[in-house]
Design a protein around this motif. Structure first.
Motif, PDB file in Angstrom:
ATOM      1  N   GLU A  29      42.561  28.758  35.236  1.00  0.00           N
ATOM      2  CA  GLU A  29      41.430  29.595  35.645  1.00  0.00           C
ATOM      3  C   GLU A  29      40.256  28.754  36.146  1.00  0.00           C
ATOM      4  O   GLU A  29      39.200  28.697  35.515  1.00  0.00           O
ATOM      5  CB  GLU A  29      40.974  30.499  34.492  1.00  0.00           C
ATOM      6  CG  GLU A  29      41.971  31.551  34.085  1.00  0.00           C
ATOM      7  CD  GLU A  29      42.897  31.041  32.993  1.00  0.00           C
ATOM      8  OE1 GLU A  29      42.805  29.835  32.661  1.00  0.00           O
ATOM      9  OE2 GLU A  29      43.700  31.836  32.483  1.00  0.00           O
ATOM     10  N   ARG A  31      39.284  29.207  39.542  1.00  0.00           N
ATOM     11  CA  ARG A  31      38.693  30.279  40.344  1.00  0.00           C
ATOM     12  C   ARG A  31      39.356  31.598  39.971  1.00  0.00           C
ATOM     13  O   ARG A  31      40.579  31.664  39.881  1.00  0.00           O
ATOM     14  CB  ARG A  31      38.876  30.021  41.842  1.00  0.00           C
ATOM     15  CG  ARG A  31      38.417  28.661  42.328  1.00  0.00           C
ATOM     16  CD  ARG A  31      38.558  28.582  43.830  1.00  0.00           C
ATOM     17  NE  ARG A  31      38.358  27.225  44.316  1.00  0.00           N
ATOM     18  CZ  ARG A  31      38.305  26.897  45.604  1.00  0.00           C
ATOM     19  NH1 ARG A  31      38.457  27.830  46.531  1.00  0.00           N
ATOM     20  NH2 ARG A  31      38.106  25.642  45.982  1.00  0.00           N
ATOM     21  N   VAL A  32      38.579  32.603  39.758  1.00  0.00           N
ATOM     22  CA  VAL A  32      39.094  33.944  39.479  1.00  0.00           C
ATOM     23  C   VAL A  32      38.888  34.781  40.730  1.00  0.00           C
ATOM     24  O   VAL A  32      37.745  35.054  41.123  1.00  0.00           O
ATOM     25  CB  VAL A  32      38.385  34.579  38.276  1.00  0.00           C
ATOM     26  CG1 VAL A  32      38.943  35.980  38.019  1.00  0.00           C
ATOM     27  CG2 VAL A  32      38.548  33.710  37.031  1.00  0.00           C
ATOM     28  N   TRP A  47      44.406  33.938  39.470  1.00  0.00           N
ATOM     29  CA  TRP A  47      43.750  32.727  38.980  1.00  0.00           C
ATOM     30  C   TRP A  47      44.214  31.540  39.822  1.00  0.00           C
ATOM     31  O   TRP A  47      45.405  31.264  39.924  1.00  0.00           O
ATOM     32  CB  TRP A  47      44.082  32.493  37.514  1.00  0.00           C
ATOM     33  CG  TRP A  47      43.692  33.646  36.646  1.00  0.00           C
ATOM     34  CD1 TRP A  47      42.450  33.936  36.162  1.00  0.00           C
ATOM     35  CD2 TRP A  47      44.551  34.681  36.155  1.00  0.00           C
ATOM     36  NE1 TRP A  47      42.477  35.081  35.404  1.00  0.00           N
ATOM     37  CE2 TRP A  47      43.754  35.565  35.391  1.00  0.00           C
ATOM     38  CE3 TRP A  47      45.914  34.966  36.308  1.00  0.00           C
ATOM     39  CZ2 TRP A  47      44.280  36.698  34.766  1.00  0.00           C
ATOM     40  CZ3 TRP A  47      46.440  36.090  35.692  1.00  0.00           C
ATOM     41  CH2 TRP A  47      45.620  36.936  34.931  1.00  0.00           C
ATOM     42  N   GLY A  49      44.106  27.602  40.147  1.00  0.00           N
ATOM     43  CA  GLY A  49      43.826  26.351  39.455  1.00  0.00           C
ATOM     44  C   GLY A  49      43.965  25.181  40.397  1.00  0.00           C
ATOM     45  O   GLY A  49      44.072  25.341  41.622  1.00  0.00           O
ATOM     46  N   GLN A 172      35.016  36.374  44.165  1.00  0.00           N
ATOM     47  CA  GLN A 172      35.559  35.381  43.245  1.00  0.00           C
ATOM     48  C   GLN A 172      34.456  34.864  42.341  1.00  0.00           C
ATOM     49  O   GLN A 172      33.276  34.904  42.679  1.00  0.00           O
ATOM     50  CB  GLN A 172      36.248  34.241  43.981  1.00  0.00           C
ATOM     51  CG  GLN A 172      35.383  33.406  44.889  1.00  0.00           C
ATOM     52  CD  GLN A 172      36.169  32.260  45.534  1.00  0.00           C
ATOM     53  OE1 GLN A 172      36.755  31.416  44.847  1.00  0.00           O
ATOM     54  NE2 GLN A 172      36.203  32.241  46.862  1.00  0.00           N
ATOM     55  N   GLY A 175      36.087  30.394  36.775  1.00  0.00           N
ATOM     56  CA  GLY A 175      36.939  30.623  35.623  1.00  0.00           C
ATOM     57  C   GLY A 175      36.558  29.731  34.450  1.00  0.00           C
ATOM     58  O   GLY A 175      35.567  28.997  34.489  1.00  0.00           O
TER      59      GLY A 175
END
Length: 209
Positions: A29, A31-32, A47, A49, A172, A175
């Motif tokens: 996570e 970036r969400v 998600w 990564g 976005q 995370g």
């Protein structure tokens, strides 16, 4: 021993910082992504990564069940943005530098608590450990800051069709890996500062070989 309390704290902070650095490498996570099309990405959330991208899908499973699909990045993938490539390399370097910093600090503390008063066996290793901690912290700071910048500017990634991911999210957010990385940076820089602040006690009975 009384002159090395900060260095003992540096070892504790450096250990936690190194662990968090390692944890941030494995967390997917970074970036969400919130997506509008939920045909494949059933939850509407993916998600992204530094090693793979994952999402929840209800396809190909029984009703009421869900499955997490992940696509691992390859070193030959040209669509991966530069900040993700940088995060892969710099976090690995940070992990190694942090480990070397811990090793140097452990050696110096061992000599302190065993009563070994040789200046060349204590002060230089605290200094070396401090430089390793600070270098590791900077190696974490760069990818965390760079990826956070990409998140705040909602930058896209041109995923291939086989990933079932849109090139741009509706929105976005950062995370869990981002705050974990920030805490790791703070702890590593603090531990480096504490280690570098060591001053070898100069007394009449001190052996300064």
């Amino acid at each position: 021993v009384s002159t090395s309390h900060l260095q003992l704290a540096a070892f504790a902070l450096g250990t936690v910082g190194w662990i968090l650095c390692t944890v941030s490498m494995g967390i997917v996570e970074w970036r969400v992504w919130h997506v509008d099309n939920t045909t494949i990405i059933s939850s509407g959330i993916a998600w992204v990564g530094i090693w793979k991208v994952c999402f929840i899908s209800y396809l190909h499973v029984s009703p009421g069940y869900r499955e997490q699909f992940c696509h691992k990045f390859s070193g030959y993938d040209s669509f991966i943005p530069h900040e993700i490539y940088a995060a892969q390399g710099l976090l690995f370097i940070a992990m190694l530098m942090g480990l070397l910093g811990l090793a140097a600090t452990i050696f110096a503390l061992r000599n302190v608590y065993m009563g070994i008063t040789h200046k060349t066996l204590i002060a230089p290793f605290f200094l070396v450990g401090g430089f390793f901690y600070i270098f590791a912290g900077l190696c974490v700071l760069i990818p965390v800051s760079w990826n956070f910048y990409s998140i705040t500017h909602n930058q896209s990634i041109a995923f291939p069709p086989s990933y079932y991911m849109p090139s741009s999210p509706a929105a976005q957010e950062a995370g869990a890996a981002i705050p974990v990385g920030i805490v790791a940076v703070i702890l590593l820089l603090l531990s480096g500062t504490f280690s570098l602040s060591y001053r070898f006690p100069m007394t009449a009975n001190t052996i300064t070989k």
